[in-house]
Scaffold this active site. Structure first.
Site, short mmCIF file in Angstrom:
data_model
loop_
_atom_site.label_atom_id
_atom_site.label_comp_id
_atom_site.label_asym_id
_atom_site.label_seq_id
_atom_site.Cartn_x
_atom_site.Cartn_y
_atom_site.Cartn_z
N PRO A 244 0.79 -1.25 0.00
CA PRO A 244 0.00 0.00 0.00
C PRO A 244 0.82 1.30 0.00
O PRO A 244 0.78 2.08 0.96
CB PRO A 244 -0.84 -0.13 1.27
CG PRO A 244 0.06 -0.91 2.19
CD PRO A 244 0.78 -1.89 1.32
N CYS A 245 1.48 1.57 -1.10
CA CYS A 245 2.22 2.83 -1.20
C CYS A 245 1.27 4.02 -1.21
O CYS A 245 1.68 5.15 -0.95
CB CYS A 245 3.12 2.84 -2.43
SG CYS A 245 2.29 2.49 -3.98
#
Length: 276
Positions: A244-245
């Site tokens: 989850p950047c």
């Protein structure tokens, strides 16, 4: 075009309009017109997709939500690490395991490796997914006109692999990732430098609904002065959504950039914040 893809494009249009015009707080009628829908239809579609009203989302767009999450959170990542991925978010029962390639694998760049890929609808537009026998090696968002670019880029990343189009093989992964009743374990097969892998593993420990700054992420891996290098590793994340950047924002509270578009980043954060 399938219904899910069409709905996302309408929502994306509305989000873009609200982000550009939030300072003057446009009303429902104006926003619905920008999306090309009647007020009634737009209100229903937006609430069904996001779980909240367009008015509530307009507040989100002003970055109040993000700024509040960052206030007084010096040890936010400590809390995130303690929570892991078992929080109350929509991926609470989705176990993500990272299987980094060995130095030998990295050097061979795909020798004797078979990769299957496919294009599928998702809540955030069409996505491109590629899998090996060990897990997902690529997941990104790609519009129809970018399909060939996505395949070409995959071949550059794994130049010696046997790359095959296979919708059937990849569809089960999509159901686990975005489905509501078929979630399960999703293994990842990624390659990168030791530093990149370390950053990506730190991203996996941030729970749904939580955002952190690049500085906080750098501190969490014991490299507080390496903010720029951390940001570069985040930008080269090959697995959208699952690594989850999108949960990393600027310390000012601004959502910031995203490889697959800041509008899509905002949409994903909203989706997670509302526990979809």
């Amino acid at each position: 075009m399938n219904t899910q893809q069409h709905d996302y494009e309408l929502i994306e249009r509305a989000i873009l309009f609200m982000e550009k015009n939030f300072l003057r707080q446009p009303g429902l009628k104006e926003t619905a017109r920008a999306a090309g829908l009647s007020e009634h239809h737009f209100q229903r579609l937006f609430k069904r997709w996001a779980g909240i009203s367009p008015k509530r989302f307009l507040q989100f767009v002003t970055s109040v939500h993000a700024k509040e999450l960052l206030k007084g959170t010096a040890n936010l990542l400590d809390i995130a690490y303690a929570s892991g991925l078992s929080g109350s978010g929509r991926l609470h029962d989705l176990i993500v395991n990272t299987d980094a390639v060995t130095p030998g694998d990295f050097r061979r760049r795909g020798d004797a490796l078979t990769i299957h890929y496919g294009f599928h609808p998702s809540p955030f537009g069409e996505c491109f997914i590629a899998i090996t026998g060990r897990g997902i090696c690529c997941l990104e968002f790609a519009e129809n006109e970018d399909r060939q670019t996505a395949v070409t880029d995959l071949k550059k990343q794994w130049p010696h692999a046997d790359i095959i189009a296979d919708q059937k093989a990849t569809s089960s992964y999509i159901r686990k990732i975005f489905g509501t009743t078929t979630r399960g374990c999703v293994p990842l097969h990624v390659k990168g430098t030791n530093f990149q892998i370390k950053v990506w593993e730190a991203l996996l420990k941030i729970p749904d609904g939580v955002v952190v700054s690049y500085e906080m992420l750098a501190a969490s891996i014991g490299k507080p002065s390496a903010t720029r290098a951390v940001a570069n590793a985040v930008a080269h994340n090959p697995i959208a959504f699952l690594i989850p950047c999108h949960r990393v924002i600027r310390k000012t509270g601004d959502v910031g950039g995203y490889h697959w578009g800041s509008i899509r980043k905002t949409a994903i954060l909203l989706w997670e914040a509302e526990g979809q």
